[in-house]
Write a protein that holds these residues in place. Structure first.
Motif, short mmCIF file in Angstrom:
data_model
loop_
_atom_site.label_atom_id
_atom_site.label_comp_id
_atom_site.label_asym_id
_atom_site.label_seq_id
_atom_site.Cartn_x
_atom_site.Cartn_y
_atom_site.Cartn_z
N LEU A 113 38.71 60.89 52.69
CA LEU A 113 39.89 61.44 52.01
C LEU A 113 40.57 60.38 51.13
N GLY A 114 39.86 59.29 50.86
CA GLY A 114 40.44 58.26 50.00
C GLY A 114 41.20 57.19 50.74
N ALA A 115 41.12 57.19 52.07
CA ALA A 115 41.67 56.14 52.95
C ALA A 115 43.19 56.05 52.90
N THR A 116 43.76 55.48 51.84
CA THR A 116 45.20 55.21 51.81
C THR A 116 45.79 55.59 50.45
N ALA A 117 47.00 56.14 50.51
CA ALA A 117 47.79 56.30 49.29
C ALA A 117 48.65 55.04 49.19
N VAL A 118 48.30 54.14 48.28
CA VAL A 118 48.94 52.83 48.25
C VAL A 118 50.36 52.92 47.70
N SER A 119 51.15 51.90 48.00
CA SER A 119 52.52 51.83 47.50
C SER A 119 52.53 51.57 45.99
N CYS A 178 34.34 46.76 51.14
CA CYS A 178 34.66 47.71 52.20
C CYS A 178 34.15 47.14 53.52
N ALA A 179 34.55 47.76 54.63
CA ALA A 179 34.16 47.24 55.93
C ALA A 179 32.66 47.32 56.16
N SER A 180 32.02 48.36 55.62
CA SER A 180 30.56 48.46 55.75
C SER A 180 29.88 47.28 55.08
N GLY A 188 46.73 49.30 54.39
CA GLY A 188 47.41 50.07 53.35
C GLY A 188 47.06 49.67 51.93
N GLY A 189 45.92 49.01 51.74
CA GLY A 189 45.52 48.60 50.40
C GLY A 189 44.56 49.57 49.75
N PRO A 190 44.04 49.23 48.58
CA PRO A 190 43.03 50.06 47.91
C PRO A 190 41.68 49.88 48.61
N THR A 191 40.62 50.31 47.98
CA THR A 191 39.29 50.14 48.57
C THR A 191 38.94 48.65 48.57
N CYS A 192 39.01 48.05 49.75
CA CYS A 192 38.78 46.62 49.91
C CYS A 192 38.64 46.34 51.40
N ILE A 230 42.82 41.52 44.21
CA ILE A 230 44.26 41.47 43.95
C ILE A 230 44.97 42.53 44.78
N GLY A 231 44.37 43.71 44.90
CA GLY A 231 44.94 44.76 45.74
C GLY A 231 45.01 44.33 47.20
N LEU A 232 43.98 43.64 47.66
CA LEU A 232 43.97 43.13 49.03
C LEU A 232 45.07 42.11 49.25
N ILE A 233 45.22 41.17 48.31
CA ILE A 233 46.28 40.16 48.41
C ILE A 233 47.66 40.83 48.43
N ALA A 234 47.85 41.81 47.54
CA ALA A 234 49.14 42.52 47.49
C ALA A 234 49.41 43.25 48.80
#
Length: 367
Positions: free
Chosen positions: A22-28, A70-72, A214-218, A250-254
């Motif tokens: 379902l797209g994992a997270t709706a980021v801030s 991604c975790a995989s 809560g980040g993007p795909t990372c 950058i999304g992961l760092i944020a």
């Protein structure tokens, strides 16, 4: 309207959880802004890889870190790092690991399918999975007895997908790995306590960045620096096919900077789910309660049981009908076969509790 409805797709209400499907997270908004800014500029990727690894180490309390897409990918890259190290010739040989130490010992109840096959991800990294014990019972001697001169690591899966009874706990896996002088990999993809697993003594730990964080795909791998450095080296091999881009890092760092600011507390989760259950009160054949996550995490969901003899439909039919609606409502339906659906409050956006109540009532009242 959204970019998805603009494409003619239905709106989705995610009551299932931080699910990849379902797209994992709706980021801030701030994380989305950071990702957008990253896409509009250039950077030396090798330097960004190293800096992001340092940020991961600081965040988790581990010696080192490596960003992954991604975790995989984290599973495959971690396994590859343990097999090939920083040897470029071996890195470029993988996933062909013939003649190398390549066996990964895994409790049978941890050989899970989470939307993808965990053993397959190990294989992508050049590993050969050695399942030990039984689906509902593994003894320490099963693990010890499987160790050979071809064993490169042990692996432990901390997940609600894994069998929760009869498996050996993390402490035992750590003890066996240490006694055999072998590294231990922990797949903690959806876990929320990043310090706990980053500093528990495991050699490599992987987390999703798009779930609890809560980040993007990372995602990220943390652990012993010599091993996380070896993970970074896999970008010259199999990692190239699953590389984290600048926007991902950058999304992961944020997300690491922001972590904790927008989390629903256990009390807030319970309050939201109590409101949902109160909205369903009085419906024939419907019983609800608040239940904690089966893997012991501080997640509290609405657990709704359907009696088809009273409400006219079973849980599987309810879940299917909700998905067909517009908006499409996704529940946590792992136990639909025994009449139970769950609603996870964490991914819900404002006003969606009421939409779920409305959707359920329309199905049940019509029936």
């Amino acid at each position: 309207m959204s970019v998805y409805t603009d494409l003619g797709m239905k709106q989705v209400i995610n009551g299932s959880g931080k699910m990849t499907a379902l797209g994992a997270t709706a980021v801030s908004a701030s994380i989305a802004e950071a990702v957008g800014i990253a896409t509009r500029d250039y950077v030396e990727m090798d330097d960004l890889l190293k800096i992001t690894g340092e940020k991961i180490a600081t965040f988790t309390g581990a010696e080192g870190g490596c960003p992954v897409v991604c975790a995989s990918a984290g599973i495959a890259i971690s396994v590859a790092a343990l097999i090939a190290g920083k040897n470029l010739s071996l890195i470029e040989k993988l996933p062909n690991s013939q003649g190398l130490k390549n066996e990964i010992i895994l409790q049978k109840g941890h050989a899970v399918h989470y939307g993808g096959s965990l053993p397959q991800m190990v294989t992508l990294g050049g590993g050969v999975v050695v399942e030990v014990g039984h689906a509902n019972k593994t003894e320490p001697d099963h693990i010890r007895g499987a160790i050979t001169d071809q064993t490169v690591a042990l692996m432990y899966v901390k997940s609600h997908h894994a069998v929760q009874k009869g498996m050996q706990p993390l402490a035992t896996m750590l003890e066996i790995a240490k006694a055999a002088n072998l590294p231990l990999i922990i797949d903690a993809a959806a876990e929320e306590d990043f310090k706990k697993y980053g500093t528990c003594g495991a050699d490599l730990v992987l987390f999703s960045g798009g779930k609890a964080l809560g980040g993007p795909t990372c995602a990220m791998v943390c652990g012993r620096k010599e091993l996380t450095d070896a993970c970074q080296s896999q970008y010259k091999g199999i990692g190239r096919a699953m590389k984290a881009g600048k926007e991902s890092m950058i999304g992961l760092i944020a997300a690491m900077k922001e972590y904790g600011q927008n989390l629903l507390s256990p009390e807030e989760q319970k309050e939201a789910m109590q409101a949902l259950l109160e909205g369903l009160a009085g419906l024939p054949g419907v019983k609800g309660e608040i239940a904690q996550d089966e893997a012991g995490r501080e997640i509290y969901r609405a657990r709704i049981q359907f009696d088809p003899t009273l409400c006219g439909v079973n849980a599987t039919q309810v879940a299917a009908a909700l998905k067909k609606g517009n908006p499409a409502i996704y529940t946590r339906d792992h136990y639909a076969n025994v009449g139970i659906l769950q609603i996870d409050p964490r991914p819900l956006l404002p006003g969606q509790v009421q939409q779920i109540v409305k959707g359920l009532k329309e199905i049940l009242i019509v029936k």
